[in-house]
Design a protein around this motif. Structure first.
Motif, PDB file in Angstrom:
ATOM      1  N   UNK A  93      60.448  64.194  54.596  1.00  0.00           N
ATOM      2  CA  UNK A  93      60.905  64.096  55.655  1.00  0.00           C
ATOM      3  C   UNK A  93      61.058  65.645  56.168  1.00  0.00           C
ATOM      4  N   UNK A  94      60.791  66.497  56.773  1.00  0.00           N
ATOM      5  CA  UNK A  94      60.905  67.786  57.331  1.00  0.00           C
ATOM      6  C   UNK A  94      61.505  68.081  58.179  1.00  0.00           C
ATOM      7  N   UNK A  95      62.420  68.318  58.268  1.00  0.00           N
ATOM      8  CA  UNK A  95      63.066  68.680  59.835  1.00  0.00           C
ATOM      9  C   UNK A  95      63.729  70.273  59.847  1.00  0.00           C
ATOM     10  N   UNK A  96      63.667  71.221  61.048  1.00  0.00           N
ATOM     11  CA  UNK A  96      64.111  72.321  61.327  1.00  0.00           C
ATOM     12  C   UNK A  96      65.408  72.737  60.226  1.00  0.00           C
ATOM     13  N   UNK A  97      66.104  71.832  61.382  1.00  0.00           N
ATOM     14  CA  UNK A  97      67.735  71.596  60.366  1.00  0.00           C
ATOM     15  C   UNK A  97      68.001  70.606  60.088  1.00  0.00           C
ATOM     16  N   UNK A  98      68.194  70.266  58.501  1.00  0.00           N
ATOM     17  CA  UNK A  98      68.247  69.170  58.171  1.00  0.00           C
ATOM     18  C   UNK A  98      69.905  68.416  59.396  1.00  0.00           C
ATOM     19  N   UNK A  99      70.657  69.194  59.612  1.00  0.00           N
ATOM     20  CA  UNK A  99      71.907  68.318  60.533  1.00  0.00           C
ATOM     21  C   UNK A  99      71.895  67.550  61.033  1.00  0.00           C
ATOM     22  N   UNK A 100      70.498  67.928  62.116  1.00  0.00           N
ATOM     23  CA  UNK A 100      70.232  67.498  62.833  1.00  0.00           C
ATOM     24  C   UNK A 100      69.216  66.030  62.537  1.00  0.00           C
ATOM     25  N   UNK A 101      69.185  65.653  61.208  1.00  0.00           N
ATOM     26  CA  UNK A 101      68.132  64.556  60.933  1.00  0.00           C
ATOM     27  C   UNK A 101      69.312  63.384  61.172  1.00  0.00           C
ATOM     28  N   UNK A 102      68.377  62.441  61.895  1.00  0.00           N
ATOM     29  CA  UNK A 102      69.016  60.893  61.886  1.00  0.00           C
ATOM     30  C   UNK A 102      69.504  60.240  60.153  1.00  0.00           C
ATOM     31  N   UNK A 103      70.179  59.427  60.416  1.00  0.00           N
ATOM     32  CA  UNK A 103      70.791  58.645  59.023  1.00  0.00           C
ATOM     33  C   UNK A 103      69.444  57.495  59.381  1.00  0.00           C
ATOM     34  N   UNK A 104      69.258  56.906  60.557  1.00  0.00           N
ATOM     35  CA  UNK A 104      68.153  55.844  61.207  1.00  0.00           C
ATOM     36  C   UNK A 104      66.955  56.476  60.644  1.00  0.00           C
ATOM     37  N   UNK A 105      67.054  57.689  60.757  1.00  0.00           N
ATOM     38  CA  UNK A 105      65.485  57.865  60.622  1.00  0.00           C
ATOM     39  C   UNK A 105      65.181  58.135  58.817  1.00  0.00           C
ATOM     40  N   UNK A 106      65.917  58.534  58.378  1.00  0.00           N
ATOM     41  CA  UNK A 106      65.927  58.526  56.781  1.00  0.00           C
ATOM     42  C   UNK A 106      65.876  56.985  56.084  1.00  0.00           C
ATOM     43  N   UNK A 107      67.252  55.902  57.106  1.00  0.00           N
ATOM     44  CA  UNK A 107      66.516  54.475  56.351  1.00  0.00           C
ATOM     45  C   UNK A 107      65.764  53.963  56.928  1.00  0.00           C
TER      46      UNK A 107
ATOM     47  N   UNK B 175      70.957  58.998  45.050  1.00  0.00           N
ATOM     48  CA  UNK B 175      71.407  59.914  46.013  1.00  0.00           C
ATOM     49  C   UNK B 175      71.565  60.955  45.610  1.00  0.00           C
ATOM     50  N   UNK B 176      70.918  62.081  45.919  1.00  0.00           N
ATOM     51  CA  UNK B 176      71.080  63.842  45.540  1.00  0.00           C
ATOM     52  C   UNK B 176      71.330  64.030  46.419  1.00  0.00           C
ATOM     53  N   UNK B 177      72.517  64.520  46.527  1.00  0.00           N
ATOM     54  CA  UNK B 177      73.167  65.515  47.771  1.00  0.00           C
ATOM     55  C   UNK B 177      73.370  66.837  47.693  1.00  0.00           C
ATOM     56  N   UNK B 178      73.150  67.112  46.452  1.00  0.00           N
ATOM     57  CA  UNK B 178      73.554  68.422  45.831  1.00  0.00           C
ATOM     58  C   UNK B 178      71.261  69.831  46.482  1.00  0.00           C
ATOM     59  N   UNK B 179      72.333  70.719  45.994  1.00  0.00           N
ATOM     60  CA  UNK B 179      71.101  71.993  46.680  1.00  0.00           C
ATOM     61  C   UNK B 179      71.210  72.711  46.142  1.00  0.00           C
ATOM     62  N   UNK B 180      70.483  74.252  45.784  1.00  0.00           N
ATOM     63  CA  UNK B 180      70.993  75.168  44.562  1.00  0.00           C
ATOM     64  C   UNK B 180      72.538  75.600  46.226  1.00  0.00           C
TER      65      UNK B 180
ATOM     66  N   UNK C  24      66.277  62.673  48.274  1.00  0.00           N
ATOM     67  CA  UNK C  24      67.778  63.558  47.824  1.00  0.00           C
ATOM     68  C   UNK C  24      67.144  64.878  48.916  1.00  0.00           C
ATOM     69  N   UNK C  25      67.499  66.120  48.512  1.00  0.00           N
ATOM     70  CA  UNK C  25      67.646  67.814  48.987  1.00  0.00           C
ATOM     71  C   UNK C  25      66.177  68.158  48.198  1.00  0.00           C
TER      72      UNK C  25
ATOM     73  N   UNK D  99      70.549  71.746  52.518  1.00  0.00           N
ATOM     74  CA  UNK D  99      70.970  70.469  52.570  1.00  0.00           C
ATOM     75  C   UNK D  99      71.912  69.236  53.609  1.00  0.00           C
ATOM     76  N   UNK D 100      70.445  68.411  53.181  1.00  0.00           N
ATOM     77  CA  UNK D 100      71.537  66.910  54.474  1.00  0.00           C
ATOM     78  C   UNK D 100      72.801  66.756  54.274  1.00  0.00           C
ATOM     79  N   UNK D 101      73.878  67.173  55.230  1.00  0.00           N
ATOM     80  CA  UNK D 101      74.826  67.017  55.645  1.00  0.00           C
ATOM     81  C   UNK D 101      75.223  65.100  54.416  1.00  0.00           C
ATOM     82  N   UNK D 102      76.901  66.058  53.642  1.00  0.00           N
ATOM     83  CA  UNK D 102      77.356  64.518  52.526  1.00  0.00           C
ATOM     84  C   UNK D 102      78.017  63.957  53.999  1.00  0.00           C
ATOM     85  N   UNK D 103      78.374  63.756  54.610  1.00  0.00           N
ATOM     86  CA  UNK D 103      78.504  62.820  55.692  1.00  0.00           C
ATOM     87  C   UNK D 103      77.589  61.694  56.473  1.00  0.00           C
ATOM     88  N   UNK D 104      76.109  62.332  56.205  1.00  0.00           N
ATOM     89  CA  UNK D 104      74.899  61.895  56.499  1.00  0.00           C
ATOM     90  C   UNK D 104      74.418  60.992  54.986  1.00  0.00           C
ATOM     91  N   UNK D 105      74.784  61.259  54.086  1.00  0.00           N
ATOM     92  CA  UNK D 105      74.524  60.885  53.177  1.00  0.00           C
ATOM     93  C   UNK D 105      75.711  59.302  52.646  1.00  0.00           C
TER      94      UNK D 105
END
Length: 318
Positions: free
Chosen positions: A300-314, A180-185, A258-259, A192-198
């Motif tokens: 996976x490209x979305x305008x706002x990563x905060x709105x990317x569902x965990x289930x979609x990533x899984x 899991x690579x949760x960082x970015x610049x 990762x991001x 960054x996808x939220x750490x809580x989602x990771x």
């Protein structure tokens, strides 16, 4: 492979290439995308002395690689720092070929500091070897560098051999595990996808028998702590891996998520199955990690990563 100098009709053979400079300052993802060009340059000039000019974070990686004889640091002096600029000018001069793989506004000025040499390959007009492709800014880094080298006479850019890198890694983990690579610049928090989602994704991975392993820099330990607060079974390796360690772990991983950040590009280079998460601040067509096999890298490209569902990533991982 051709590495010929443009010669006008009636002229003699081109002068031999004895000294080559390669400019690649960063960041990590871009540096990784240059592995193939690095190897192509070494293969084109096997007897030349090749110097890499880079920034401090990548000097050790350059020294470990088989592609360079010398690695020098670019301290990126201010344009008002005349002493620093004089030292930089000295580093840039005296080469038969210069490959500017950074091709930034900064390195465009390096062309002038170097004395506008005819053997300069880069985006700055003024050399017979310039990358004079009007669509270069619309090309993925991977393709753009290959086109640049082609215009400089290097017809083939190979898949890089990174066995040297994998051999330098010292870490091993019981398998299966996923990185899991949760960082970015830090200046781009929207990447960054939220750490809580990771953290939620880590719980899903663990429930399915894949141990989540968090990697990144020391500065990303707070993100790892937030992930582990949700999934205590996740292993926190932030701040503990060298780049060779990270490559070695990725090569044996079940997968990586990762991001839009350098370590994911490095993971993809090892053949690891990767899922890259992009926000509106990134353009996958220009900068997505590159794999060697179909479906090795998914995006996976979305305008706002905060709105990317965990289930979609899984779901994209299985």
């Amino acid at each position: 492979m051709s590495a010929s100098w443009p010669v006008a009709e009636g002229q003699g053979a081109p002068p031999p290439v004895r000294r080559v400079l390669v400019i690649r300052l960063g960041a990590l993802g871009d540096f990784v995308h240059s592995f193939g060009p690095f190897q192509a340059i070494r293969q084109a000039y096997p007897h030349a002395h090749i110097t890499l000019l880079t920034t401090r974070p990548f000097m050790e990686l350059g020294r470990l690689s088989p592609w360079f004889d010398t690695v020098e640091e670019d301290t990126r002096p201010s344009w008002l720092d005349w002493r620093g600029l004089l030292a930089l000018r000295h580093r840039l001069r005296g080469y038969d070929r210069v490959f500017d793989l950074q091709t930034s506004g900064r390195t465009a000025r390096y062309f002038r500091l170097a004395g506008r040499p005819a053997g300069w390959s880069g985006h700055k007009a003024g050399s017979p070897l310039s990358h004079a492709n009007p669509w270069r800014n619309d090309m993925h880094t991977h393709a753009r560098q290959r086109d640049q080298l082609r215009m400089a006479g290097l017809d083939t850019v190979p898949r890089p051999d990174i066995s040297w890198l994998l051999a330098c890694g010292t870490m091993t983990l019981p398998r299966p595990y996923a990185l899991l690579i949760p960082g970015a610049s830090p200046q781009w928090p929207l990447k960054r996808w939220p750490a809580g989602s990771y953290g939620e994704l880590a719980r899903i991975l663990h429930a399915r028998g894949v141990r989540p392993v968090i990697v990144g820099t020391e500065a990303e330990k707070p993100l790892a702590a937030e992930i582990r607060a949700i999934c205590p079974d996740a292993l926190d390796l932030t701040g503990q891996t060298t780049l060779p360690d990270l490559a070695g772990l990725a090569a044996q991983a079940w997968g990586a998520v990762g991001n839009d950040t350098g370590p994911l590009h490095l993971a993809a280079m090892t053949g690891c199955r990767c899922l890259a998460l992009f926000s509106r601040l990134g353009n996958p067509s220009l900068a997505a990690p590159m794999g060697d096999m179909p479906e090795q890298v998914r995006v996976l490209w979305v305008r706002d990563l905060a709105l990317l569902p965990v289930q979609r990533v899984a779901a994209a991982l299985w």
